[in-house]
Design a protein around this motif. Structure first.
Motif, PDB file in Angstrom:
ATOM      1  N   ALA A  71     -40.659 -53.747  64.775  1.00  0.00           N
ATOM      2  CA  ALA A  71     -39.215 -53.517  64.732  1.00  0.00           C
ATOM      3  C   ALA A  71     -38.710 -52.998  66.072  1.00  0.00           C
ATOM      4  O   ALA A  71     -37.681 -53.444  66.585  1.00  0.00           O
ATOM      5  CB  ALA A  71     -38.881 -52.513  63.626  1.00  0.00           C
ATOM      6  N   VAL A  72     -39.459 -52.059  66.662  1.00  0.00           N
ATOM      7  CA  VAL A  72     -39.062 -51.500  67.956  1.00  0.00           C
ATOM      8  C   VAL A  72     -39.059 -52.614  69.007  1.00  0.00           C
ATOM      9  O   VAL A  72     -38.122 -52.740  69.803  1.00  0.00           O
ATOM     10  CB  VAL A  72     -40.025 -50.358  68.364  1.00  0.00           C
ATOM     11  CG1 VAL A  72     -39.788 -49.954  69.807  1.00  0.00           C
ATOM     12  CG2 VAL A  72     -39.837 -49.159  67.448  1.00  0.00           C
ATOM     13  N   TYR A  73     -40.107 -53.432  68.974  1.00  0.00           N
ATOM     14  CA  TYR A  73     -40.171 -54.540  69.927  1.00  0.00           C
ATOM     15  C   TYR A  73     -38.961 -55.452  69.758  1.00  0.00           C
ATOM     16  O   TYR A  73     -38.314 -55.837  70.724  1.00  0.00           O
ATOM     17  CB  TYR A  73     -41.464 -55.339  69.716  1.00  0.00           C
ATOM     18  CG  TYR A  73     -41.623 -56.437  70.746  1.00  0.00           C
ATOM     19  CD1 TYR A  73     -42.391 -56.228  71.892  1.00  0.00           C
ATOM     20  CD2 TYR A  73     -40.974 -57.667  70.597  1.00  0.00           C
ATOM     21  CE1 TYR A  73     -42.499 -57.214  72.854  1.00  0.00           C
ATOM     22  CE2 TYR A  73     -41.082 -58.651  71.555  1.00  0.00           C
ATOM     23  CZ  TYR A  73     -41.849 -58.422  72.677  1.00  0.00           C
ATOM     24  OH  TYR A  73     -41.951 -59.406  73.630  1.00  0.00           O
ATOM     25  N   ILE A 102     -35.682 -44.240  71.210  1.00  0.00           N
ATOM     26  CA  ILE A 102     -36.476 -44.492  70.008  1.00  0.00           C
ATOM     27  C   ILE A 102     -37.692 -43.579  70.027  1.00  0.00           C
ATOM     28  O   ILE A 102     -38.397 -43.492  71.020  1.00  0.00           O
ATOM     29  CB  ILE A 102     -36.953 -45.957  69.936  1.00  0.00           C
ATOM     30  CG1 ILE A 102     -35.759 -46.915  69.951  1.00  0.00           C
ATOM     31  CG2 ILE A 102     -37.814 -46.186  68.707  1.00  0.00           C
ATOM     32  CD1 ILE A 102     -36.139 -48.377  69.898  1.00  0.00           C
ATOM     33  N   VAL A 103     -37.921 -42.894  68.908  1.00  0.00           N
ATOM     34  CA  VAL A 103     -39.109 -42.068  68.760  1.00  0.00           C
ATOM     35  C   VAL A 103     -39.945 -42.651  67.621  1.00  0.00           C
ATOM     36  O   VAL A 103     -39.442 -42.841  66.524  1.00  0.00           O
ATOM     37  CB  VAL A 103     -38.737 -40.606  68.437  1.00  0.00           C
ATOM     38  CG1 VAL A 103     -39.985 -39.776  68.220  1.00  0.00           C
ATOM     39  CG2 VAL A 103     -37.886 -40.007  69.546  1.00  0.00           C
ATOM     40  N   ALA A 146     -44.554 -51.253  72.874  1.00  0.00           N
ATOM     41  CA  ALA A 146     -43.575 -51.992  72.055  1.00  0.00           C
ATOM     42  C   ALA A 146     -42.148 -51.577  72.408  1.00  0.00           C
ATOM     43  O   ALA A 146     -41.202 -52.301  72.109  1.00  0.00           O
ATOM     44  CB  ALA A 146     -43.858 -51.764  70.576  1.00  0.00           C
ATOM     45  N   GLY A 147     -42.004 -50.418  73.051  1.00  0.00           N
ATOM     46  CA  GLY A 147     -40.662 -50.044  73.501  1.00  0.00           C
ATOM     47  C   GLY A 147     -40.171 -48.679  73.058  1.00  0.00           C
ATOM     48  O   GLY A 147     -39.028 -48.323  73.331  1.00  0.00           O
ATOM     49  N   ALA A 148     -41.037 -47.908  72.374  1.00  0.00           N
ATOM     50  CA  ALA A 148     -40.613 -46.559  71.984  1.00  0.00           C
ATOM     51  C   ALA A 148     -40.597 -45.657  73.222  1.00  0.00           C
ATOM     52  O   ALA A 148     -41.372 -45.861  74.144  1.00  0.00           O
ATOM     53  CB  ALA A 148     -41.561 -45.989  70.942  1.00  0.00           C
ATOM     54  N   GLU A 171     -32.026 -37.591  77.559  1.00  0.00           N
ATOM     55  CA  GLU A 171     -32.275 -38.481  78.695  1.00  0.00           C
ATOM     56  C   GLU A 171     -31.789 -39.884  78.437  1.00  0.00           C
ATOM     57  O   GLU A 171     -31.769 -40.712  79.339  1.00  0.00           O
ATOM     58  CB  GLU A 171     -33.770 -38.495  79.009  1.00  0.00           C
ATOM     59  CG  GLU A 171     -34.579 -39.402  78.095  1.00  0.00           C
ATOM     60  CD  GLU A 171     -36.082 -39.156  78.206  1.00  0.00           C
ATOM     61  OE1 GLU A 171     -36.844 -39.838  77.521  1.00  0.00           O
ATOM     62  OE2 GLU A 171     -36.466 -38.267  78.992  1.00  0.00           O
ATOM     63  N   GLY A 172     -31.416 -40.178  77.186  1.00  0.00           N
ATOM     64  CA  GLY A 172     -30.975 -41.523  76.860  1.00  0.00           C
ATOM     65  C   GLY A 172     -32.164 -42.458  76.875  1.00  0.00           C
ATOM     66  O   GLY A 172     -33.296 -42.023  76.866  1.00  0.00           O
ATOM     67  N   ALA A 173     -31.892 -43.728  76.918  1.00  0.00           N
ATOM     68  CA  ALA A 173     -32.963 -44.707  76.801  1.00  0.00           C
ATOM     69  C   ALA A 173     -33.620 -44.925  78.142  1.00  0.00           C
ATOM     70  O   ALA A 173     -33.022 -44.776  79.182  1.00  0.00           O
ATOM     71  CB  ALA A 173     -32.414 -46.016  76.290  1.00  0.00           C
ATOM     72  N   LYS A 174     -34.883 -45.272  78.074  1.00  0.00           N
ATOM     73  CA  LYS A 174     -35.517 -45.796  79.284  1.00  0.00           C
ATOM     74  C   LYS A 174     -35.636 -47.299  79.091  1.00  0.00           C
ATOM     75  O   LYS A 174     -35.566 -47.798  77.975  1.00  0.00           O
ATOM     76  CB  LYS A 174     -36.901 -45.176  79.464  1.00  0.00           C
ATOM     77  CG  LYS A 174     -37.922 -45.742  78.503  1.00  0.00           C
ATOM     78  CD  LYS A 174     -39.334 -45.347  78.864  1.00  0.00           C
ATOM     79  CE  LYS A 174     -40.321 -46.151  78.023  1.00  0.00           C
ATOM     80  NZ  LYS A 174     -41.613 -45.615  77.881  1.00  0.00           N
ATOM     81  N   GLU A 175     -35.805 -48.011  80.155  1.00  0.00           N
ATOM     82  CA  GLU A 175     -35.992 -49.450  80.028  1.00  0.00           C
ATOM     83  C   GLU A 175     -37.307 -49.693  79.304  1.00  0.00           C
ATOM     84  O   GLU A 175     -38.314 -49.069  79.599  1.00  0.00           O
ATOM     85  CB  GLU A 175     -36.081 -50.077  81.421  1.00  0.00           C
ATOM     86  CG  GLU A 175     -34.731 -50.273  82.066  1.00  0.00           C
ATOM     87  CD  GLU A 175     -33.964 -51.432  81.427  1.00  0.00           C
ATOM     88  OE1 GLU A 175     -34.552 -52.509  81.285  1.00  0.00           O
ATOM     89  OE2 GLU A 175     -32.798 -51.244  81.077  1.00  0.00           O
ATOM     90  N   ALA A 176     -37.292 -50.587  78.343  1.00  0.00           N
ATOM     91  CA  ALA A 176     -38.545 -50.950  77.699  1.00  0.00           C
ATOM     92  C   ALA A 176     -39.376 -51.703  78.721  1.00  0.00           C
ATOM     93  O   ALA A 176     -38.853 -52.424  79.556  1.00  0.00           O
ATOM     94  CB  ALA A 176     -38.278 -51.828  76.494  1.00  0.00           C
ATOM     95  N   THR A 177     -40.676 -51.495  78.660  1.00  0.00           N
ATOM     96  CA  THR A 177     -41.529 -52.198  79.627  1.00  0.00           C
ATOM     97  C   THR A 177     -42.419 -53.187  78.919  1.00  0.00           C
ATOM     98  O   THR A 177     -42.708 -53.031  77.761  1.00  0.00           O
ATOM     99  CB  THR A 177     -42.400 -51.208  80.408  1.00  0.00           C
ATOM    100  OG1 THR A 177     -42.946 -50.281  79.486  1.00  0.00           O
ATOM    101  CG2 THR A 177     -41.590 -50.458  81.442  1.00  0.00           C
TER     102      THR A 177
END
Ligand SMILES: Nc1nc2c(ncn2[C@@H]2O[C@H](COP(=O)(O)OP(=O)(O)O)[C@@H](O)[C@H]2O)c(=O)[nH]1
Ligand SMILES: [Mg+2]
Lengths: 166, 513
Positions: free
Chosen positions: B451-453, B464-465, B482-484, B507-513
């Protein structure tokens, strides 16, 4: 009356799950055994979209070939849509799918194209980055799918149907 | 005429045998609109049934989108009965013909060849990946060796399992003891034996719990498995355990409960039980006359635990020592591992409570403990208000965990929404862009990681935590990949939870890697 019928070709590297996606979509089955497809197998399924007449999709499950081969144009001829399939655990299969899309454009300039990145159930082993897909979404509809669990499969085919003339 | 009429008749016949018979040639002639005009050969060989209403539908489907007034050639078509055929369409003036030529043998041959090639390529890919994974594992091992934290996580898992394994058989021992004691017709010897069994089982219970607790090490912070605690049931349990032991020594045992707060008490029940059991074990051990009183009071979101005895008491010079581990001799006549009170102190600290001890040698001892409810801790003064009005979406299929998260987040100021499955969470999150998304990894159906992905692959940028019971680095890495943004393990470490939530939202979101 017989519904309007469209030819849809499954395109992608071997082993990405083209045959499995068709089996999931048409017959709701899955097998973990890999049997190379030779030539083509044609299946069909009717799709009922809300507010539209039902459509019939004739699905061409074409032999998985590597991106090095040109897609067999004789198989592609007459197709209204392409379901490009990549395997999330193999980054190269995404490149293949995109190459196949470009190559097929000469034969099928107007075909609807949707990308399925398959094997979502193995997401822990995916090589394809989420950002890559969010970029790709700007140019074509992308679905993460799993032929094993069924996730995203209906949605991907429904998107094709939605984009076909009714 | 199948071939050139100028050829010798025998050659013509031979070619006919090769091209027609051996290939099981089937010829179907159609008028426009797929009206069958004529048929030669055996349609059943290809699983076709021209007489059935839809018996030729699959052939017709094959030519969807293709012109019927031009010759066509579709090699290796797998038909409904699994056979492979080359399918040709030959255009005629007002009609067209479809020819099927058996290709099964060539297909099988081809398949065997390709299968080998493909499997080799896929295996090659898997192998290079496995080698990469082995390298990773080696690095990981190196890291693990130096990482005490990792070892601790493993130990904790083992201990948690052990602790459970111990508790289960002991519970049934206590159950049966109760049953036997109720049929109190036994003679004096049997009654004494039963007492001895009870004493030993209680001792074993306390000992096992304590050793396990002690084995957990000086873990910082409160690892919380907070649930709604049924204080009445807790009271009845410990009373059943300790009243007979006290009474056997001629000591009265009283247990009281005051339930003045309307909200439900939320505590780590295992820890709470351990505190009470340890205090009562101690009281029973050092009291030979008079009474032992356990008083629980739930008010103002605090639980007061009071244990008072009229036992031998503790000399002032020893009061400082009783909370140290292995304090043999701190109380006159003591025996046992001497862990009980040190563990009580640690548990109370972990639960952010306070502990007071009054004692008079020869008169008795009084322990009084106050424990704040879990939610009250989360909302501590330093956390006040900055998160007021933020929206959090919690995705967990375990209703207890979901409820705990909801309470904790609400006390931090969040407006909380809870969903039980990943698929609807993806849609909801895309729709509402909450300020915080908390996702359990082990969800039924679509996994939390998937789901996170999917969210990141749709460009979702919110924090996302992920939450998981799996404390391994592999599991953590998979979630982060996956992007958390953050990964928390269950049971929750409350300070970490609050810190992570604040950091994630801040800190808000970081870019998913
Ligand atoms: N785990 C998993 N395996 C899949 C999935 N889809 C296909 N496979 C497996 O991948 C292999 C290749 O699938 P297949 O459908 O034959 O691929 P094709 O060559 O593209 O037709 C088979 O072993 C399938 O069982 C999926 O979604 N998840
Ligand atoms: Mg296939």
């Amino acid at each position: 009356m017989t519904p309007l019928t469209h030819k849809v070709c499954m395109l992608g590297d071997f082993g990405v799950g083209k045959t499995s996606l068709v089996a999931r979509y048409v017959r709701s089955t899955f097998s973990d055994k890999y049997l190379t497809t030779v030539g083509v197998k044609v299946d069909s399924k009717e799709v009922a979209l809300p507010g539209r007449d039902p459509l019939k999709l004739v699905l061409w499950d074409i032999a998985g070939r590597s991106a090095l081969d040109a897609p067999s144009t004789s198989y592609l001829r007459g197709a209204s849509a392409l379901l490009l399939v990549a395997d999330g655990t193999r980054e190269t299969s995404l490149n293949s799918a995109l190459n196949l899309l470009m190559q097929s454009r000469s034969t099928l300039p107007d075909a609807v194209a949707v990308l399925a990145v398959n094997k979502l159930d193995l997401v822990e082993r995916w090589e394809v980055a989420a950002t890559t897909l969010s970029e790709l979404r700007r140019s074509l509809p992308v679905f993460e799918t799993s032929a094993l669990s069924g996730a995203g499969v209906e949605e991907a085919f429904a998107e094709i149907a939605r984009r076909l003339p009714g | 005429m199948i071939v050139d009429a100028a050829w010798p008749v025998v050659v013509q016949a031979y070619l006919r045998a090769v091209l027609v018979d051996r290939t099981h040639l089937l010829l179907l002639s159609f008028a426009p609109g797929w009206h069958l005009l004529d048929l030669q050969g055996d349609p059943a060989f290809y699983g076709l049934a021209p007489e059935a209403p839809d018996g030729l539908r699959s052939l017709q489907d094959l030519f969807v989108g293709l012109p019927l007034d031009r010759d066509q050639d579709i090699p290796f078509v797998e038909l409904a009965n699994g056979r492979s055929a080359h399918v040709h369409l030959v255009a005629d003036r007002d009609a067209f013909h479809v020819l099927l030529l058996d290709a099964e043998e060539a297909r099988s041959h081809e398949r065997v060849q390709q299968q080998l090639v493909h499997e080799a390529i896929i295996a090659g890919h898997a192998k290079s990946k496995a080698i990469g994974q082995l390298k990773d594992i080696r690095d990981e091992l190196g890291r693990q060796r130096s990482s005490l934290e990792e070892a601790n996580a493993l130990k904790n898992a083992l201990i948690a399992t052990l602790s459970h394994e111990f508790r289960t058989p002991l519970t049934s021992i206590f159950g049966y003891l109760h049953l036997i004691e109720r049929r109190a017709t036994a003679d004096a010897t049997a009654a004494q034996a039963l007492q001895a069994v009870r004493r030993s089982a209680t001792y074993l219970f306390a000992l096992a719990e304590n050793l396990l607790e002690y084995g957990r090490g000086e873990s910082s912070g409160a690892l919380l498995n907070a649930v709604e605690v049924d204080l009445g049931a807790l009271l009845a349990d410990v009373e059943g355990m300790f009243a007979p032991l006290a009474e056997a020594k001629g000591v009265r045992f009283r247990a009281t409960l005051a339930h003045d707060d309307a909200t439900a008490p939320r505590f780590d029940e295992v820890k709470l039980r351990q505190i009470v059991v340890n205090l009562l074990s101690n009281a029973v051990r050092y009291t030979t006359r008079g009474e032992i009183v356990l008083a629980l009071a739930w008010r103002d979101r605090r639980l007061a635990v009071d244990v008072r005895d009229s036992g031998i008491g503790i000399a002032p010079e020893f009061i400082g020592q009783v909370f140290k581990p292995f304090n043999r001799g701190a109380q006159a006549g003591s025996k046992g591992a001497g862990l009980g009170l040190s563990i009580v102190r640690r548990l109370v600290d972990q639960m952010h409570g306070t502990l007071a001890l009054e004692s008079e040698p020869g008169q008795g001892t009084h322990f009084s403990i106050e424990l704040p409810s879990v939610a009250a801790i989360a909302a501590g003064p330093e956390h006040a208000s900055t998160l007021r009005g933020r929206r959090a979406l919690v995705v967990d299929d375990d209703a207890d965990v979901a409820q705990l998260l909801e309470v904790l987040l609400e006390d931090l100021g969040f407006e909380v929404r809870v969903l039980g499955d990943a698929a609807s969470a993806v849609a909801r999150a895309m729709d509402e862009s909450p300020d915080l998304l908390l996702v359990d990894v082990e969800l039924p159906g679509l996994s939390g990681n998937a789901a996170v992905y999917q969210l990141r692959a749709q460009g979702y940028r919110g924090p996302i935590v992920s939450l998981s019971a799996n404390a391994t680095t592999d599991a953590r890495d998979a979630s982060l990949r996956a992007g958390a943004n953050h990964y928390l393990t269950k049971p929750l470490n409350l300070e970490r939870f609050v810190a992570v939530v604040r950091r994630a939202v801040g800190e808000g979101a970081k870019e998913a890697t």
